[in-house]
Design an enzyme around this catalytic site. Structure first.
Site, short mmCIF file in Angstrom:
data_model
loop_
_atom_site.label_atom_id
_atom_site.label_comp_id
_atom_site.label_asym_id
_atom_site.label_seq_id
_atom_site.Cartn_x
_atom_site.Cartn_y
_atom_site.Cartn_z
N GLU A 33 -4.14 -3.03 -6.19
CA GLU A 33 -4.56 -3.33 -4.81
C GLU A 33 -5.47 -4.56 -4.78
O GLU A 33 -6.39 -4.68 -5.60
CB GLU A 33 -5.29 -2.13 -4.23
CG GLU A 33 -5.82 -2.32 -2.83
CD GLU A 33 -6.69 -1.16 -2.37
OE1 GLU A 33 -6.92 -1.04 -1.16
OE2 GLU A 33 -7.15 -0.37 -3.23
N LYS A 62 -0.72 -2.07 4.71
CA LYS A 62 -1.29 -0.72 4.72
C LYS A 62 -1.44 -0.20 6.14
O LYS A 62 -2.02 -0.87 7.00
CB LYS A 62 -2.64 -0.71 4.00
CG LYS A 62 -3.24 0.68 3.81
CD LYS A 62 -4.53 0.62 3.01
CE LYS A 62 -5.09 2.02 2.77
NZ LYS A 62 -6.37 1.98 2.03
N CYS A 83 -3.82 2.71 -2.07
CA CYS A 83 -5.07 3.45 -2.30
C CYS A 83 -5.07 4.81 -1.63
O CYS A 83 -4.31 5.71 -1.95
CB CYS A 83 -6.24 2.57 -1.87
SG CYS A 83 -7.87 3.22 -2.33
#
Length: 497
Positions: free
Chosen positions: A250, A307, A367
């Site tokens: 990430e 995301k 994440c």
């Protein structure tokens, strides 16, 4: 007493692994709640038990405040207390409801099991959700976790609560029944873990790159070139196989990316195609996304994913633009503006066209998205799950281990292999049963906390979609609501007689 029992329950969470202690402590919490005379007493007992549980289980929440301790360090104890008591409100509200619905005894215990299990479900959705340190997570790192293929993580929580309620209801017979059921679940889990995934044919090899860059150095402009060069060197380190793709964690790229220029051009010149987390910006840079993309020849930026499920206060602040203008407040993880912008839709990322048909379609989770069971579901079932993360924020003691365990749970629930690439650990490849596989050298395909290096691993195959992947949590919700209704009806019938 309540706080100590709640902390005892937390000792069953990863990485403590004191499962027997945790089950005994949860029996103690239920024993206290079942005999409370008033709803407000049940609320108070559960509130302090929950606070004890979440304070210990989520102790890692203080770590981000010490990345820049002179600015944020003073907030750490307040953040831990607010989070612990805030999450404990779910236990407290559920317990107060159960006490109000049913008198002490079997119906009260039934109501407690149903209400607390529903509270965990609610915690996964309300206020954007935070389903961490669930009752069902007490089964992680045991063969009982395999039952998640049938009932999911929330279903595991209902089972754990029910097993702890039986000894409270009938100490001798209930304990014997709980031990028998638990033994059966563990044995079944051992057998299920041996299921072979479907044949993958000539499985493509992926290279996981873990640079182990400290969070305090990750966004230091003076370290950007060294960090980028490290990732490049690791990617082209001696090959034990012929990887189809190198995967970076990430926000691994420390630069803003422009197609065909700079860092994108450098990535396109590597011998192995690279897919990496990075910050995507538009316009004047005020709007940014936490993104993942495949970088190709000539610095092209191919298939990508933004995301969708952002971390409150970590990646965005409610009314962030106003808070940034008035007070200078910005989300911890965002390096552009006040915070990140959420992606529009969770879609599969297709690696096939750019990689000659290899790897296929994956569900990318960035994440924190991996802690949500519902985030994996898309209209089309993926071939595999990919999680990229930067757990350097959360220290080295508990948080990263809990995060990895929850990601493995997603693999079990969906019957899909999982590739996990982390900045400082834990990077790993697990099969469709949640078990760590071997890399091309035969060693476990796992890099622990603080390790720096690469893993070359053949992508495991998938299993047929298990029951939970097909049904989700709706059957569990219906069952728990029915149990609450039965407890309430049972009390009404007793009062009429």
């Amino acid at each position: 007493m309540s706080v100590a029992l709640g902390a005892g329950v937390a000792l069953g969470q990863v990485p403590f692994g004191l499962h027997i202690v945790a089950l005994a402590a949860l029996c103690g919490v239920l024993a206290l709640l079942v005999r409370q005379a008033r709803a407000r007493d049940g609320f108070a007992v559960a509130l302090f038990a929950g606070a004890g549980h979440f304070a210990l289980a989520l102790n890692w929440i203080v770590q981000p405040f010490f990345v820049d301790p002179w600015v944020y360090g003073w907030m750490a104890p307040f953040a831990l207390a607010l989070l612990a008591f805030g999450l404990a409100l779910f236990w407290a509200g559920a317990s107060a409801l159960a006490v109000r619905l049913a008198r002490p005894g079997g119906l009260r215990l039934l109501a407690l099991v149903a209400a607390l299990a529903l509270a965990d479900l609610a915690r996964g959705y309300l206020l954007t959700g935070f389903p961490w340190a669930l009752f069902g997570h007490l089964a992680l790192d045991t063969s009982a976790e395999q039952l998640a293929a049938l009932i999911g993580g929330y279903g595991l929580g209902a089972l754990v609560l029910a097993l702890c309620a039986l000894p409270v209801l009938a100490p001798k017979a209930g304990t014997a029944a709980s031990v028998a059921v638990l033994a059966g679940v563990l044995l079944w889990g051992q057998q299920h873990a041996r299921l072979a995934p479907s044949e993958a044919g000539e499985a493509p090899v992926v290279r996981l790159v873990q640079p182990a860059i400290a969070q305090s150095l990750k966004w230091n402009p003076e370290e950007a070139r060294a960090n980028f060069d490290l990732l490049m060197a690791l990617t082209e380190s001696p090959l034990e196989a012929a990887p189809a793709l190198a995967l970076w964690p990430e926000t691994a790229v420390p630069y803003l990316m422009t197609e065909g220029e700079g860092a994108a051009l450098a990535l396109g010149g590597l011998k192995i195609p690279v897919a990496s987390g990075y910050q995507r910006v538009e316009g004047d840079g005020r709007q940014a996304w936490n993104s993942f993309a495949l970088f190709g020849p000539g610095g092209s930026i191919g298939p990508s994913y933004d995301k969708v499920h952002l971390v409150p206060f970590g990646e965005y602040i409610p009314f962030g633009d106003l808070a940034y203008r008035l007070f200078g407040l910005r989300a911890f993880a965002a390096q552009q503006g006040a915070g990140y912008t959420a992606g529009r839709k969770a879609e599969l990322m297709d690696f096939g066209p750019a990689l000659n048909g290899l790897l296929g379609r994956a569900r990318v989770l960035i994440c924190y998205e991996a802690i949500f069971p519902e985030e994996v579901w898309t209209e089309e079932r993926p071939a595999w799950i990919l999680q990229i993360t930067n757990d350097a924020w959360f220290g080295t003691l508990t948080g990263p281990y809990q995060h990895f365990a929850q990601a493995r749970l997603r693999a079990i629930e969906q019957g899909l292999p999982l590739v996990r690439v982390a900045n400082t650990g834990i990077s790993a490849v697990v099969d469709a049963r949640g078990q760590v596989v071997a890399d091309v050298s035969g060693a476990p395909a796992l890099m622990g906390m603080g390790a720096r290096g690469v893993l070359d691993v053949a992508l495991p195959g998938a299993l047929p979609a298990p029951l939970y992947a097909r049904s989700g949590d709706l059957p569990l919700v219906v069952l728990l609501l029915a149990a609450l209704g039965f407890a309430a009806i049972g009390r009404g019938a007793r009062e009429r007689t």
